[in-house]
Scaffold this motif. Structure first.
Motif, PDB file in Angstrom:
ATOM      1  N   PRO A 155      63.561  36.532  37.993  1.00 45.25           N
ATOM      2  CA  PRO A 155      63.568  35.130  37.259  1.00 45.25           C
ATOM      3  C   PRO A 155      62.124  34.989  36.806  1.00 45.25           C
ATOM      4  O   PRO A 155      61.343  35.021  37.754  1.00 45.25           O
ATOM      5  CB  PRO A 155      63.961  34.384  38.456  1.00 45.25           C
ATOM      6  N   ARG A 156      62.153  34.261  35.740  1.00 44.58           N
ATOM      7  CA  ARG A 156      60.671  33.987  35.061  1.00 44.58           C
ATOM      8  C   ARG A 156      60.855  32.610  34.616  1.00 44.58           C
ATOM      9  O   ARG A 156      61.694  32.259  33.820  1.00 44.58           O
ATOM     10  CB  ARG A 156      60.596  35.232  33.929  1.00 44.58           C
ATOM     11  N   ILE A 157      59.814  31.858  34.914  1.00 43.45           N
ATOM     12  CA  ILE A 157      59.510  30.656  34.352  1.00 43.45           C
ATOM     13  C   ILE A 157      58.414  30.457  33.218  1.00 43.45           C
ATOM     14  O   ILE A 157      58.249  29.341  32.562  1.00 43.45           O
ATOM     15  CB  ILE A 157      59.193  29.543  35.594  1.00 43.45           C
ATOM     16  N   ILE A 158      57.382  31.444  33.248  1.00 36.29           N
ATOM     17  CA  ILE A 158      56.516  31.414  32.364  1.00 36.29           C
ATOM     18  C   ILE A 158      56.508  32.357  31.035  1.00 36.29           C
ATOM     19  O   ILE A 158      57.027  33.608  31.382  1.00 36.29           O
ATOM     20  CB  ILE A 158      55.092  31.748  33.076  1.00 36.29           C
ATOM     21  N   ASN A 159      56.361  31.818  30.080  1.00 40.48           N
ATOM     22  CA  ASN A 159      56.525  32.606  28.626  1.00 40.48           C
ATOM     23  C   ASN A 159      55.199  33.247  28.465  1.00 40.48           C
ATOM     24  O   ASN A 159      55.261  34.515  28.345  1.00 40.48           O
ATOM     25  CB  ASN A 159      56.887  31.856  27.652  1.00 40.48           C
ATOM     26  N   LYS A 160      53.996  32.358  28.361  1.00 38.20           N
ATOM     27  CA  LYS A 160      52.845  32.834  27.808  1.00 38.20           C
ATOM     28  C   LYS A 160      51.789  31.890  28.465  1.00 38.20           C
ATOM     29  O   LYS A 160      51.979  30.686  28.272  1.00 38.20           O
ATOM     30  CB  LYS A 160      52.645  33.248  26.573  1.00 38.20           C
ATOM     31  N   ILE A 161      50.306  32.438  28.328  1.00 33.59           N
ATOM     32  CA  ILE A 161      49.331  31.456  28.503  1.00 33.59           C
ATOM     33  C   ILE A 161      48.448  31.501  27.361  1.00 33.59           C
ATOM     34  O   ILE A 161      48.086  32.714  26.723  1.00 33.59           O
ATOM     35  CB  ILE A 161      48.385  31.831  29.905  1.00 33.59           C
ATOM     36  N   ILE A 162      48.001  30.482  26.918  1.00 34.90           N
ATOM     37  CA  ILE A 162      47.391  30.123  25.528  1.00 34.90           C
ATOM     38  C   ILE A 162      45.966  29.292  25.674  1.00 34.90           C
ATOM     39  O   ILE A 162      46.010  28.418  26.507  1.00 34.90           O
ATOM     40  CB  ILE A 162      48.131  29.627  24.456  1.00 34.90           C
ATOM     41  N   ASP A 163      44.816  29.910  25.021  1.00 35.95           N
ATOM     42  CA  ASP A 163      43.544  29.227  25.114  1.00 35.95           C
ATOM     43  C   ASP A 163      43.576  27.958  24.281  1.00 35.95           C
ATOM     44  O   ASP A 163      44.510  27.758  23.604  1.00 35.95           O
ATOM     45  CB  ASP A 163      42.413  30.049  25.237  1.00 35.95           C
ATOM     46  N   GLU A 164      42.598  27.195  24.174  1.00 33.03           N
ATOM     47  CA  GLU A 164      42.577  25.972  23.313  1.00 33.03           C
ATOM     48  C   GLU A 164      42.424  26.273  22.031  1.00 33.03           C
ATOM     49  O   GLU A 164      42.613  25.440  21.090  1.00 33.03           O
ATOM     50  CB  GLU A 164      41.409  25.247  23.762  1.00 33.03           C
ATOM     51  N   HIS A 165      42.142  27.526  21.635  1.00 27.71           N
ATOM     52  CA  HIS A 165      42.316  27.887  20.081  1.00 27.71           C
ATOM     53  C   HIS A 165      43.411  28.621  19.908  1.00 27.71           C
ATOM     54  O   HIS A 165      43.491  29.317  19.007  1.00 27.71           O
ATOM     55  CB  HIS A 165      41.022  28.755  19.928  1.00 27.71           C
ATOM     56  N   ASP A 166      44.543  28.509  20.680  1.00 26.21           N
ATOM     57  CA  ASP A 166      45.792  29.441  20.583  1.00 26.21           C
ATOM     58  C   ASP A 166      45.895  30.650  20.305  1.00 26.21           C
ATOM     59  O   ASP A 166      46.881  31.217  19.763  1.00 26.21           O
ATOM     60  CB  ASP A 166      46.651  28.613  18.974  1.00 26.21           C
ATOM     61  N   ARG A 167      44.669  31.181  21.221  1.00 28.50           N
ATOM     62  CA  ARG A 167      45.050  32.562  21.211  1.00 28.50           C
ATOM     63  C   ARG A 167      45.904  33.186  22.508  1.00 28.50           C
ATOM     64  O   ARG A 167      45.656  32.358  23.680  1.00 28.50           O
ATOM     65  CB  ARG A 167      43.427  33.156  21.269  1.00 28.50           C
ATOM     66  N   VAL A 168      46.628  33.944  22.564  1.00 27.27           N
ATOM     67  CA  VAL A 168      47.214  34.247  23.837  1.00 27.27           C
ATOM     68  C   VAL A 168      46.552  35.204  24.638  1.00 27.27           C
ATOM     69  O   VAL A 168      45.803  36.071  24.494  1.00 27.27           O
ATOM     70  CB  VAL A 168      48.634  35.154  23.243  1.00 27.27           C
ATOM     71  N   ILE A 169      46.140  34.378  26.009  1.00 26.72           N
ATOM     72  CA  ILE A 169      45.640  34.898  26.989  1.00 26.72           C
ATOM     73  C   ILE A 169      46.440  35.775  27.771  1.00 26.72           C
ATOM     74  O   ILE A 169      45.987  37.152  28.065  1.00 26.72           O
ATOM     75  CB  ILE A 169      45.110  33.767  27.920  1.00 26.72           C
ATOM     76  N   GLU A 170      47.804  35.557  27.942  1.00 26.46           N
ATOM     77  CA  GLU A 170      48.710  36.526  28.792  1.00 26.46           C
ATOM     78  C   GLU A 170      50.089  36.183  28.297  1.00 26.46           C
ATOM     79  O   GLU A 170      50.516  35.172  28.300  1.00 26.46           O
ATOM     80  CB  GLU A 170      48.228  36.370  30.172  1.00 26.46           C
ATOM     81  N   GLN A 171      50.680  37.292  27.918  1.00 27.30           N
ATOM     82  CA  GLN A 171      52.320  37.224  27.659  1.00 27.30           C
ATOM     83  C   GLN A 171      53.043  37.847  28.753  1.00 27.30           C
ATOM     84  O   GLN A 171      52.855  38.957  29.318  1.00 27.30           O
ATOM     85  CB  GLN A 171      52.349  38.029  26.465  1.00 27.30           C
ATOM     86  N   PHE A 172      53.876  37.174  29.195  1.00 26.07           N
ATOM     87  CA  PHE A 172      54.702  37.427  30.407  1.00 26.07           C
ATOM     88  C   PHE A 172      56.162  38.118  29.937  1.00 26.07           C
ATOM     89  O   PHE A 172      56.919  37.525  28.894  1.00 26.07           O
ATOM     90  CB  PHE A 172      55.287  36.280  31.195  1.00 26.07           C
ATOM     91  N   GLU A 173      56.437  39.299  30.082  1.00 27.37           N
ATOM     92  CA  GLU A 173      57.705  39.972  29.741  1.00 27.37           C
ATOM     93  C   GLU A 173      58.487  39.820  30.889  1.00 27.37           C
ATOM     94  O   GLU A 173      58.380  39.766  32.064  1.00 27.37           O
ATOM     95  CB  GLU A 173      57.443  41.266  29.234  1.00 27.37           C
ATOM     96  N   SER A 174      59.939  40.292  30.346  1.00 22.17           N
ATOM     97  CA  SER A 174      61.050  40.334  31.354  1.00 22.17           C
ATOM     98  C   SER A 174      60.689  41.359  32.194  1.00 22.17           C
ATOM     99  O   SER A 174      60.450  42.658  31.674  1.00 22.17           O
ATOM    100  CB  SER A 174      62.532  40.387  30.647  1.00 22.17           C
TER     101      SER A 174
END
Length: 670
Positions: A425-444
């Motif tokens: 089970p996954r609750i997080i999709n992604k983490i984004i910095d203040e400039h809308d850059r993806v820091i970490e993408q979570f996959e199934s």
């Protein structure tokens, strides 16, 4: 005499001058660095600029949690004259529309620092731009705000006064959400006023990262509203609901009722604050029969049309009587699941080797936490075969002697209908910095294959039958084919099973290609008690609303009546690309009169005649109408408090009296 006095004065002056000279030499030469540092610290000051905490958003970008840049005002009463107090009181009264006496009382009743206003919008600071009084100070005092109030409170969690996450996503991802504070180096005059800012030494704050969740705010609202309605309708203590994408493990909504406001978490106790979908375990009852049946099918131990002797609803094994509420002499394997026969599943479970059974249950995820990224998850309890008694395997087969969390159950159930794959089970999709850059993408994350694709199709087919002509009939929808399994289990308290129940339903839709699986768990219903009575209608209402509000679930809206010809046509279209086994074994042509009767009362505004109906039929009608009720006795309805034909008001509560021929004295089960 005069000369002596003059000499004494001269001597004193010389000695004093020499002492001063020595002290000045000590300050300016020997301890120059020390005193220069003290002077510099008094003159130069590094002010901390608080970094803004990151936002939490849903899968569509809707903001669920963010930080307000509030300010607070306080005074140091030791530095205030009576005139200064009067000026301050007058100014604050003007800005905040409170009496001057209120502020004067605050300043005169306490010595030292006194807060006059806390956590007010930063715009108010403009009102004090040219207001200078010694001892009057404004400070940044940010506030965490939750856009939708109580919504998703158990998922989001909450923070303390220092904006440190204490629970939920706020706690698990606190390091990501917390930014890096900035520093502002300033030079002050002797009165402490800022003269200049030293940009070369200053550092801008860096905001925290933003978290995007997998949940959908629309689904979350629907789940919470319908769960509350379901709990209130049957007078239950609490309820839990989870909606999940069975093909990815993404949590689409998660709710506990009662809930709380994250900004006021301290006003409720730990029992309400904790995320019971993860922390609390329960014996799942008959929902476990679907998993047992999957093990049987996967090992080729049963065929759907095989006939089982169900002993007229009573079967003795070791020193225990296994009882069915609905008594049948014989049932097919399909009907064992549809009618939720304890006797039938007990007999079938005898075909499974104990270690094989245990291995499958472990593979379904029981006995281990799901490792969802939320705090305080329980692993539940799964008994090892070495500790089985004669009754362990049959009892586990219909959901006793095993404890699970609602999250474990949803994950395991998803593997039944998605082709046999257990997902984390996954609750997080992604983490984004203040400039809308993806820091970490979570996959199934696929954990393992538990059952075969063929077995998955067959068990999905069987659970479609549970809803169409079994114990899950109250989950039927007019515009969507669904499947599922009901569950009711007695609670084990102080060493014995008592007449207190967990009622549940786990369902999926659309039935041919499931996109959503949902669990509804009702704790201690005062009326109804069975999962098929109190939980299945909640699932039905959720499905209906999602279908109406989300066009992506089923692009072409359909509506149908359940007769043999129409259902055959509908299924031929809906499942034309699926495995033939689904169509061959669905038994979709049967008509179930009881549910057709209940559906006639949807939207009715006058009271129907319930006398001489079974309690189950009466509850089906009342749940369909959304009418609150109180039940006395059991069996057939012999009396009702609101006369038939009476117009029903919004605050109406119906009392129905029943008489029963038999009292349930064993583990109740559907």
């Amino acid at each position: 005499m005069i000369n002596s006095r003059a000499l004494l004065v001269t001597f004193i002056l010389v000695v004093s001058f020499m002492a001063i000279a020595v002290k000045l030499f000590n300050i300016q030469v020997l301890e120059h660095d020390r005193y220069a540092k003290i002077a510099k610290n008094q003159q130069d000051k590094a002010l901390v600029i608080k970094a803004e905490r990151g936002m939490i958003k849903d899968r569509n970008g809707d903001i669920l949690s963010y930080t307000l840049n509030d300010v607070s005002f306080f005074v140091d009463t030791r530095m205030l004259s009576q005139t200064s107090k009067g000026r301050i009181a007058a100014k604050f009264s003007q800005v905040f529309s409170k009496s001057e006496k209120h502020y004067l009382h605050s300043m005169e009743s306490t010595k030292g620092n006194v807060f006059l206003e806390r956590k007010v919008p930063r715009e108010k600071l403009l009102e004090f731009q040219n207001f200078i009084v010694d001892g009057f100070v404004s400070v940044d005092d940010p506030t965490r705000n939750y856009s939708y109030g109580n919504l998703a409170s158990h998922l989001l969690g909450y923070v303390n006064s220092d904006l440190i996450g204490l629970d939920g996503v706020e706690r698990t991802y606190d390091d990501y959400l917390t930014g890096v504070d900035g520093l502002l180096y300033v030079e002050r005059d002797v009165q402490g006023r800022i003269v200049t800012v030293k940009d070369e030494l200053s550092r801008k704050p860096r905001s925290g990262n933003n978290i995007q969740l997998t949940i959908d705010t629309k689904y979350q609202k629907i789940l919470e509203q319908e769960l509350k309605k379901g709990v209130d309708n049957c007078g239950a203590v609490s309820g839990i609901g989870i909606l999940m994408n069975p093909n990815t493990g993404e949590i689409l909504a998660l709710a506990n009722y009662p809930s709380f406001h994250p900004s006021e978490y301290f006003k409720v106790n730990d029992k309400i604050r904790r995320n019971r979908a993860l922390t609390d375990t329960y014996e799942p009852g008959s929902t476990m029969k679907a998993l047992t049946m999957a093990v049987l099918l996967d090992n080729g131990l049963v065929k759907e049309d095989e006939i089982i002797n169900t002993e007229n609803g009573r079967y003795r094994i070791a020193n225990a009587n296994i009882i069915d509420i609905n008594k049948y002499e014989k049932l097919s394997v399909r009907e064992v699941l549809e009618q939720s026969s304890n006797v039938g599943i007990t007999k079938l479970s005898e075909r499974i080797d104990e270690r094989t059974f245990y291995r499958y249950l472990r593979d379904f995820g029981f006995g281990n936490s799901t490792s969802i990224s939320l705090p305080s998850e329980s692993a539940g309890f799964l008994k090892k075969p070495d500790y089985y008694s004669t009754l362990s395997k049959p009892f586990i087969s219909f959901g006793y002697e095993i404890s699970v969390t609602p999250m474990q159950m949803v994950a395991a159930f998803s593997s039944l209908i998605n082709g046999g794959i257990l997902y984390q089970p996954r609750i997080i999709n992604k983490i984004i910095d203040e400039h809308d850059r993806v820091i970490e993408q979570f996959e199934s994350k696929r954990i393992r294959n538990v059952i075969s694709q063929e077995t998955s199709e067959r068990i999905k087919n069987l659970m479609f039958g549970v809803v169409e002509h079994g114990t899950g009939k109250l989950a039927r929808c007019s515009n969507m084919l669904v499947g599922g399994k009901t569950g009711t289990s007695q609670k084990y308290i102080d060493g014995q099973y008592v007449k207190d129940y967990n009622a549940s339903f786990i369902g999926f839709f659309p039935a041919d290609k499931p996109e959503v699986v949902g669990l509804i768990l009702i704790n201690s219903p005062a009326t109804g008690k069975y999962g098929g009575i109190v939980a299945a209608p909640v699932f039905k209402r959720i499905v209906n609303r999602i279908v109406e509000e989300d066009i992506n679930v089923i692009p072409q809206r359909i509506s149908f009546t359940r007769d043999e010809h129409t259902l055959d046509q509908l299924l031929e279209t809906a499942f034309s690309n699926d495995e033939p086994v689904f169509l061959q074994t669905a038994n979709i042509g049967e008509v179930v009169p009881k549910i057709e009767i209940a559906n006639q009362y949807s939207g009715r505004i006058t009271m129907p005649n319930l006398v001489n109906r079974s309690l189950r039929d009466a509850l089906a009608i009342l749940n369909e109408m959304g009418l609150r009720y109180d039940i006395k006795g059991s069996g057939k309805v012999v009396e009702q408090s609101i006369k038939p034909g009476t117009e029903i008001t919004s605050d109406a509560v119906l009392t129905i009296k029943c008489e029963d021929n038999n009292m349930l004295r064993t583990l109740g089960i559907f």
